[in-house]
Design a protein around this motif. Structure first.
Motif, PDB file in Angstrom:
ATOM      1  N   PHE A   1      -1.889  -0.560  -6.992  1.00 16.00           N
ATOM      2  CA  PHE A   1      -1.260   0.367  -7.939  1.00 16.00           C
ATOM      3  C   PHE A   1      -2.238   1.515  -8.111  1.00 16.00           C
ATOM      4  CE2 PHE A   1       0.525   2.029 -11.837  1.00 16.00           C
ATOM      5  CZ  PHE A   1       1.886   1.941 -11.547  1.00 16.00           C
ATOM      6  N   SER A   2      -2.054   2.544  -7.256  1.00 17.11           N
ATOM      7  CA  SER A   2      -3.113   3.532  -7.118  1.00 17.11           C
ATOM      8  C   SER A   2      -2.738   4.922  -7.595  1.00 17.11           C
ATOM      9  CB  SER A   2      -3.568   3.585  -5.661  1.00 17.11           C
ATOM     10  OG  SER A   2      -2.462   3.659  -4.806  1.00 17.11           O
ATOM     11  N   SER A   3      -3.786   5.598  -8.077  1.00 16.08           N
ATOM     12  CA  SER A   3      -3.681   7.002  -8.452  1.00 16.08           C
ATOM     13  C   SER A   3      -4.503   7.785  -7.430  1.00 16.08           C
ATOM     14  CB  SER A   3      -4.268   7.200  -9.850  1.00 16.08           C
ATOM     15  OG  SER A   3      -4.385   8.582 -10.136  1.00 16.08           O
ATOM     16  N   LEU A   4      -3.871   8.776  -6.796  1.00 20.40           N
ATOM     17  CA  LEU A   4      -4.595   9.633  -5.850  1.00 20.40           C
ATOM     18  C   LEU A   4      -5.354  10.655  -6.700  1.00 20.40           C
ATOM     19  CD1 LEU A   4      -5.458  10.844  -3.208  1.00 20.40           C
ATOM     20  CD2 LEU A   4      -3.139  11.625  -2.802  1.00 20.40           C
ATOM     21  N   MET A   5      -6.551  10.266  -7.108  1.00 20.93           N
ATOM     22  CA  MET A   5      -7.269  11.014  -8.136  1.00 20.93           C
ATOM     23  C   MET A   5      -7.656  12.428  -7.719  1.00 20.93           C
ATOM     24  SD  MET A   5      -9.615   8.153  -9.994  1.00 20.93           S
ATOM     25  CE  MET A   5     -10.193   9.236 -11.301  1.00 20.93           C
ATOM     26  N   ASN A   6      -7.851  12.655  -6.417  1.00 18.29           N
ATOM     27  CA  ASN A   6      -8.222  14.010  -6.004  1.00 18.29           C
ATOM     28  C   ASN A   6      -7.050  14.774  -5.398  1.00 18.29           C
ATOM     29  OD1 ASN A   6      -8.549  12.192  -3.778  1.00 18.29           O
ATOM     30  ND2 ASN A   6      -9.766  13.704  -2.678  1.00 18.29           N
ATOM     31  N   SER A   7      -5.836  14.476  -5.889  1.00 18.53           N
ATOM     32  CA  SER A   7      -4.667  15.259  -5.486  1.00 18.53           C
ATOM     33  C   SER A   7      -4.576  16.502  -6.373  1.00 18.53           C
ATOM     34  CB  SER A   7      -3.388  14.436  -5.656  1.00 18.53           C
ATOM     35  OG  SER A   7      -2.256  15.240  -5.371  1.00 18.53           O
TER      36      SER A   7
ATOM     37  N   PHE B   1       0.881  -1.168   0.000  1.00 20.11           N
ATOM     38  CA  PHE B   1       0.000   0.000   0.000  1.00 20.11           C
ATOM     39  C   PHE B   1       0.921   1.221   0.000  1.00 20.11           C
ATOM     40  CE2 PHE B   1      -2.827   2.639   3.022  1.00 20.11           C
ATOM     41  CZ  PHE B   1      -3.415   3.297   1.952  1.00 20.11           C
ATOM     42  N   PRO B   2       1.438   1.595  -1.198  1.00 25.49           N
ATOM     43  CA  PRO B   2       2.499   2.602  -1.249  1.00 25.49           C
ATOM     44  C   PRO B   2       1.987   4.039  -1.157  1.00 25.49           C
ATOM     45  CG  PRO B   2       1.996   1.846  -3.455  1.00 25.49           C
ATOM     46  CD  PRO B   2       1.040   1.135  -2.530  1.00 25.49           C
ATOM     47  N   GLY B   3       2.739   4.876  -0.448  1.00 24.43           N
ATOM     48  CA  GLY B   3       2.428   6.298  -0.422  1.00 24.43           C
ATOM     49  C   GLY B   3       3.290   7.033  -1.440  1.00 24.43           C
TER      50      GLY B   3
ATOM     51  N   ASP C   1     -10.040  16.025   5.636  1.00 24.02           N
ATOM     52  CA  ASP C   1      -8.695  16.617   5.649  1.00 24.02           C
ATOM     53  C   ASP C   1      -8.039  16.459   7.015  1.00 24.02           C
ATOM     54  OD1 ASP C   1     -10.009  18.444   7.283  1.00 24.02           O
ATOM     55  OD2 ASP C   1     -10.298  19.899   5.688  1.00 24.02           O
ATOM     56  N   GLY C   2      -6.795  16.917   7.110  1.00 23.22           N
ATOM     57  CA  GLY C   2      -6.096  16.915   8.395  1.00 23.22           C
ATOM     58  C   GLY C   2      -5.330  15.644   8.703  1.00 23.22           C
ATOM     59  N   THR C   3      -5.294  14.674   7.785  1.00 23.29           N
ATOM     60  CA  THR C   3      -4.576  13.420   8.038  1.00 23.29           C
ATOM     61  C   THR C   3      -3.277  13.386   7.227  1.00 23.29           C
ATOM     62  OG1 THR C   3      -5.801  12.354   6.261  1.00 23.29           O
ATOM     63  CG2 THR C   3      -6.705  12.126   8.484  1.00 23.29           C
ATOM     64  N   SER C   4      -2.445  12.373   7.482  1.00 23.75           N
ATOM     65  CA  SER C   4      -1.170  12.240   6.755  1.00 23.75           C
ATOM     66  C   SER C   4      -1.398  12.102   5.253  1.00 23.75           C
ATOM     67  CB  SER C   4      -0.396  11.009   7.230  1.00 23.75           C
ATOM     68  OG  SER C   4      -0.029  11.163   8.570  1.00 23.75           O
ATOM     69  N   ALA C   5      -2.354  11.242   4.871  1.00 15.06           N
ATOM     70  CA  ALA C   5      -2.612  11.007   3.445  1.00 15.06           C
ATOM     71  C   ALA C   5      -3.035  12.309   2.762  1.00 15.06           C
ATOM     72  CB  ALA C   5      -3.698   9.947   3.273  1.00 15.06           C
ATOM     73  N   TRP C   6      -3.850  13.086   3.437  1.00 14.11           N
ATOM     74  CA  TRP C   6      -4.320  14.378   2.910  1.00 14.11           C
ATOM     75  C   TRP C   6      -3.144  15.338   2.748  1.00 14.11           C
ATOM     76  CZ3 TRP C   6      -3.999  18.903   5.936  1.00 14.11           C
ATOM     77  CH2 TRP C   6      -4.584  20.046   5.389  1.00 14.11           C
ATOM     78  N   PHE C   7      -2.297  15.417   3.774  1.00 19.28           N
ATOM     79  CA  PHE C   7      -1.185  16.373   3.759  1.00 19.28           C
ATOM     80  C   PHE C   7      -0.109  15.965   2.762  1.00 19.28           C
ATOM     81  CE2 PHE C   7       2.905  17.997   5.191  1.00 19.28           C
ATOM     82  CZ  PHE C   7       2.631  19.356   5.314  1.00 19.28           C
ATOM     83  N   VAL C   8       0.359  14.710   2.891  1.00 16.89           N
ATOM     84  CA  VAL C   8       1.454  14.226   2.043  1.00 16.89           C
ATOM     85  C   VAL C   8       1.033  14.209   0.574  1.00 16.89           C
ATOM     86  CG1 VAL C   8       2.976  12.257   1.547  1.00 16.89           C
ATOM     87  CG2 VAL C   8       2.497  12.871   3.910  1.00 16.89           C
ATOM     88  N   GLY C   9      -0.210  13.818   0.303  1.00 23.82           N
ATOM     89  CA  GLY C   9      -0.661  13.675  -1.083  1.00 23.82           C
ATOM     90  C   GLY C   9      -1.236  14.931  -1.696  1.00 23.82           C
ATOM     91  N   SER C  10      -1.113  16.086  -1.007  1.00 26.79           N
ATOM     92  CA  SER C  10      -1.683  17.355  -1.498  1.00 26.79           C
ATOM     93  C   SER C  10      -3.117  17.145  -1.994  1.00 26.79           C
ATOM     94  CB  SER C  10      -0.864  17.930  -2.673  1.00 26.79           C
ATOM     95  OG  SER C  10       0.495  17.962  -2.369  1.00 26.79           O
ATOM     96  N   ALA C  11      -3.904  16.432  -1.193  1.00 26.04           N
ATOM     97  CA  ALA C  11      -5.256  16.077  -1.636  1.00 26.04           C
ATOM     98  C   ALA C  11      -6.236  17.223  -1.408  1.00 26.04           C
ATOM     99  CB  ALA C  11      -5.736  14.835  -0.904  1.00 26.04           C
ATOM    100  N   ARG C  12      -7.137  17.356  -2.359  1.00 27.58           N
ATOM    101  CA  ARG C  12      -8.278  18.244  -2.155  1.00 27.58           C
ATOM    102  C   ARG C  12      -9.372  17.339  -1.600  1.00 27.58           C
ATOM    103  NH1 ARG C  12     -11.012  21.601  -7.018  1.00 27.58           N
ATOM    104  NH2 ARG C  12     -12.330  22.964  -5.778  1.00 27.58           N
ATOM    105  N   GLY C  13      -9.364  17.202  -0.285  1.00 24.63           N
ATOM    106  CA  GLY C  13     -10.217  16.200   0.375  1.00 24.63           C
ATOM    107  C   GLY C  13     -11.688  16.328   0.020  1.00 24.63           C
ATOM    108  N   ILE C  14     -12.316  15.213  -0.288  1.00 24.29           N
ATOM    109  CA  ILE C  14     -13.751  15.216  -0.580  1.00 24.29           C
ATOM    110  C   ILE C  14     -14.499  15.354   0.744  1.00 24.29           C
ATOM    111  CG2 ILE C  14     -15.683  13.833  -1.486  1.00 24.29           C
ATOM    112  CD1 ILE C  14     -13.580  12.435  -3.329  1.00 24.29           C
TER     113      ILE C  14
END
Length: 249
Positions: free
Chosen positions: A96-102, A80-82, A136-149
């Motif tokens: 093999f994932s794409s962070l689609m909302n980054s 489960f790669p970051g 928002d506010g989690t590691s995945a959100w921060f590290v992945g520059s996500a526009r959290g849904i």
């Protein structure tokens, strides 16, 4: 074409309502503890061990953890790669994932292009996955520059999931984030389930039977539990969760 691991997960789904995936963060657990935990969770009915996380960066350590776990279990180990550092040998498959909302194209296609040759070289089975960060506010959100849904906007998650399906992705992972205060809502899972015709994974903030059961009933194919164990959650409680989601109709 579904490979060996994907076929195994689909066959497990015919026997169980919802599968349990246990996430081991190679930077939190030591080698012996990880190997023991993997054996224990296999006994209580976990269908797969995920290794990785959004902040795991030590490739050598992760490779050792995967190797150490592999000896003692029969269920598949899925990476489960970051980032590209999350691609290591000896696992069975990789989300093999794409962070689609980054908001950063690196996490949508560039990291994937950098990691793909290693996936092929290590003989990992790629599971084509749309990774969606909720809230928002989690590691995945921060590290992945996500526009959290937003949690209360399930139709946005459903639209992304449908787009993922049209792009040929067979897995969607709704991620509230490691140690999230709130979990993905059953309403969101239900809305995505009606739209997305594939394997639906839900993770983040799942700490008790009631929450797990509500997500299972809403249509999740697999629930990912990780931080709950790192923070001292009991194996007995995990066993109760496993039982509840595998049989709840």
């Amino acid at each position: 074409m579904a490979g060996k691991v994907e076929s195994f997960l689909n066959s497990e789904l015919k026997k169980k309502k919802t599968l349990l995936f246990v996430l081991i963060d190679s930077e939190v657990s030591n080698l012996d503890a990880s190997a023991k935990l993997a054996k224990d969770v296999e006994k209580i009915g976990a269908s797969s061990i995920l290794v990785g996380g959004s902040s795991a960066t030590d490739q050598i350590e992760m490779a050792q953890v995967v190797k150490g776990i592999k000896k003692g279990i029969k269920i598949p180990i899925i990476l489960f790669p970051g980032n590209v550092t999350g691609v290591v040998p000896d696992a069975d498959a990789i989300l093999f994932s794409s962070l689609m909302n980054s908001e950063n194209p690196y996490f949508i296609t560039q990291a994937q292009a950098l990691g793909a040759p290693s996936v092929a070289k290590f003989g990992l089975e790629p599971l084509p996955t749309a990774y969606l960060v909720i809230g928002d506010g989690t590691s995945a959100w921060f590290v992945g520059s996500a526009r959290g849904i937003p949690f209360e906007k399930p139709k946005i998650a459903a639209a992304y999931s449908l787009a993922a399906q049209f792009l040929g992705m067979r897995f969607v992972y709704l991620e509230a984030g490691s140690g999230a205060k709130t979990n993905v809502t059953p309403e969101m899972v239900q809305t995505v389930r009606k739209t997305f015709n594939g394997f639906l994974i839900v993770g983040g903030g799942i700490k008790d039977v009631k929450t797990a059961q509500s997500l299972s009933k809403a249509g999740a194919d697999a629930l990912v539990i990780g931080t709950f164990l790192e923070k001292g959650g009991s194996l007995k409680k995990l066993q109760d969760i496993a039982k509840a989601i595998q049989t709840s109709k």
